[in-house]
Design an enzyme around this catalytic site. Structure first.
Site, PDB file in Angstrom:
ATOM      1  CG  ASP A 129     -22.232 100.944 -35.182  1.00 26.16           C
ATOM      2  OD1 ASP A 129     -23.370 101.171 -34.742  1.00 26.16           O
ATOM      3  OD2 ASP A 129     -21.433 100.180 -34.608  1.00 26.16           O
ATOM      4  NE  ARG A 166     -35.528  90.486 -17.180  1.00 25.34           N
ATOM      5  CZ  ARG A 166     -36.308  89.469 -16.801  1.00 25.34           C
ATOM      6  NH1 ARG A 166     -36.956  88.744 -17.693  1.00 25.34           N
ATOM      7  NH2 ARG A 166     -36.428  89.164 -15.516  1.00 25.34           N
ATOM      8  CD  GLU A 183     -24.784  98.294 -30.314  1.00 24.69           C
ATOM      9  OE1 GLU A 183     -24.752  97.630 -29.262  1.00 24.69           O
ATOM     10  OE2 GLU A 183     -24.715  97.768 -31.443  1.00 24.69           O
ATOM     11  CD  GLU A 184     -23.088  95.813 -33.655  1.00 24.64           C
ATOM     12  OE1 GLU A 184     -22.583  95.035 -32.812  1.00 24.64           O
ATOM     13  OE2 GLU A 184     -24.247  95.695 -34.066  1.00 24.64           O
ATOM     14  CG  HIS A 220     -24.183  90.487 -34.974  1.00 22.40           C
ATOM     15  ND1 HIS A 220     -23.125  90.800 -34.149  1.00 22.40           N
ATOM     16  CD2 HIS A 220     -25.052  91.516 -34.839  1.00 22.40           C
ATOM     17  CE1 HIS A 220     -23.356  91.949 -33.542  1.00 22.40           C
ATOM     18  NE2 HIS A 220     -24.528  92.407 -33.954  1.00 22.40           N
TER      19      HIS A 220
END
Length: 386
Positions: free
Chosen positions: A76, A173, A133-134, A355
């Site tokens: 998206d 991580r 996803e957003e 963004h």
């Protein structure tokens, strides 16, 4: 991987085609059709319709039975008006690929084609193309609609580009890497009055200002200094003119944290602050507090496999295994709650941040990311003869 680097011009064309047709959450129809056509042209079977526009393509290795793994890319775009003026800029005003999902899809497509042409592994690879996803949790919807029931797998892996870190380095991580994501809306209910006679009203503007200030004390005085949290007010709406105290003011914002305990604590303190300030000012309140994405936490074993593939791709010196936790959120977290797996970032070098209306994915990164996917498959699904 030389074969993938040799095709980088074609891959850049795919990426730019996807960039030019951005679609936001659950509306990725053109995007999904483009991706499905490519996957089918590689000879892969494609399952359509998970979470509406989501796709899963499956490839079985030529070396026989083995584990199954999933590789995921997001599809998206964002509600941002593009300001790049590039030849391949968005064809839809107010929407753009400002987070690199066009590049993520292209890297996974490139890996899918390469592996389909060279299926020298034992086991199964599921290529997952996820919508929304957003903000809207397409990953959660895919899981709820049976992603891992329809396509059982022993591990699932994700990858995201990361601007303004040394080009080609892999960052990650173990454990929590991305924060949980919650949103809130507070309606502060007062009583309107003439601005020259405030004593006749209950001022929701003053009350809202106190709430904004007091919310900052949650992290400063309620959360341990050894923990991390963010409480950010991003919107204040109220009033229509200069000389009228309004009846209501609305505050909106977001909360981020890395552990369930801190997440619970912040919500508890948030509600107490709003209730206490409003009571002190004689105002009322209505709170909408919505828990969105959980924290994304890498699984130790799978994280090790991801690091090994990254090292095989760019060399161990360009792999950062203790990257600082990121307060942004990522709905791949839902997949990692259901199946063991890992998520890495791939640095794209200098450029506009994610963004941002000036952002464009660095096409030089495509062969690097595709090579990582291929190396991950080779590392996890070794030949039956090995």
């Amino acid at each position: 991987m030389p074969a993938l680097h040799a095709r980088k011009g074609e891959l850049a064309h795919w990426r730019r085609t996807l960039h030019a047709m951005p679609e936001t959450a659950f509306e990725e129809h053109r995007t999904s059709a483009f991706v499905a056509e490519k996957l089918e042209s590689f000879g892969l079977s494609v399952h359509r319709g998970l979470a509406g526009t989501g796709l899963v393509a499956t490839l079985h290795g030529a070396r026989g039975e083995g584990p199954a793994i999933g590789l995921r890319a997001d599809m998206d775009a964002l509600d941002i008006h593009e300001a790049t003026n590039l030849p391949w800029r968005s064809d839809t005003p107010g929407k753009m690929h400002a987070c690199g999902h066009d590049g993520h899809m292209t890297m996974l497509l490139a890996a899918a084609r390469h592996l389909a042409e060279n299926p020298d592994f034992a086991g199964t690879v599921h290529f997952i193309f996820q919508p929304a996803e957003e903000n809207e949790g397409g990953g959660k919807v895919m899981v709820e609609q049976g992603l891992f029931d329809l396509f059982p797998m022993q591990g699932v892996y994700g990858l995201h580009n990361w601007p303004n870190a040394p080009f080609g380095s892999f960052l990650g991580r173990p454990g929590p890497m991305f924060a949980s994501f919650d949103i809130f809306e507070v309606k502060v209910i007062g009583r309107g009055a003439h601005a020259a006679m405030p004593q006749r009203g209950i001022d929701p503007v003053v009350t809202a200002a106190h709430i904004v200030a007091q919310l900052q004390s949650i992290v400063a005085r309620s959360v341990s200094p050894q923990e991390a949290a963010v409480v950010t007010v991003t919107q204040i709406h109220g009033g229509d003119t200069w000389n009228v105290i309004p009846d209501e003011v609305v505050l909106r914002g977001t909360v981020r944290s890395f552990t369930r305990e801190v997440r619970d604590l912040v919500e508890q303190r948030f509600r107490a602050v709003v209730a206490g300030v409003c009571a002190a000012q004689g105002a009322g309140s209505e709170i909408r507090y919505e828990r969105r994405y959980p924290a994304l936490a890498n699984h130790d074993g799978e994280f090790g496999h991801a690091l090994a593939a990254a090292g095989a791709t760019v060399g161990a010196g360009q792999v950062v295994p203790d990257f600082e936790p990121i307060m942004a959120a990522e709905d791949f977290a839902y997949m990692l709650e259901a199946v063991p797996g890992a998520y890495l970032c791939l640095a794209s070098g200098p450029g506009a941040n994610l963004h941002n209306a000036q952002y464009d994915f660095n096409d030089e990164l495509i062969p690097v990311g595709a090579s990582y996917w291929v190396n991950l498959v080779h590392g996890l699904l070794r030949s039956a003869e090995a």
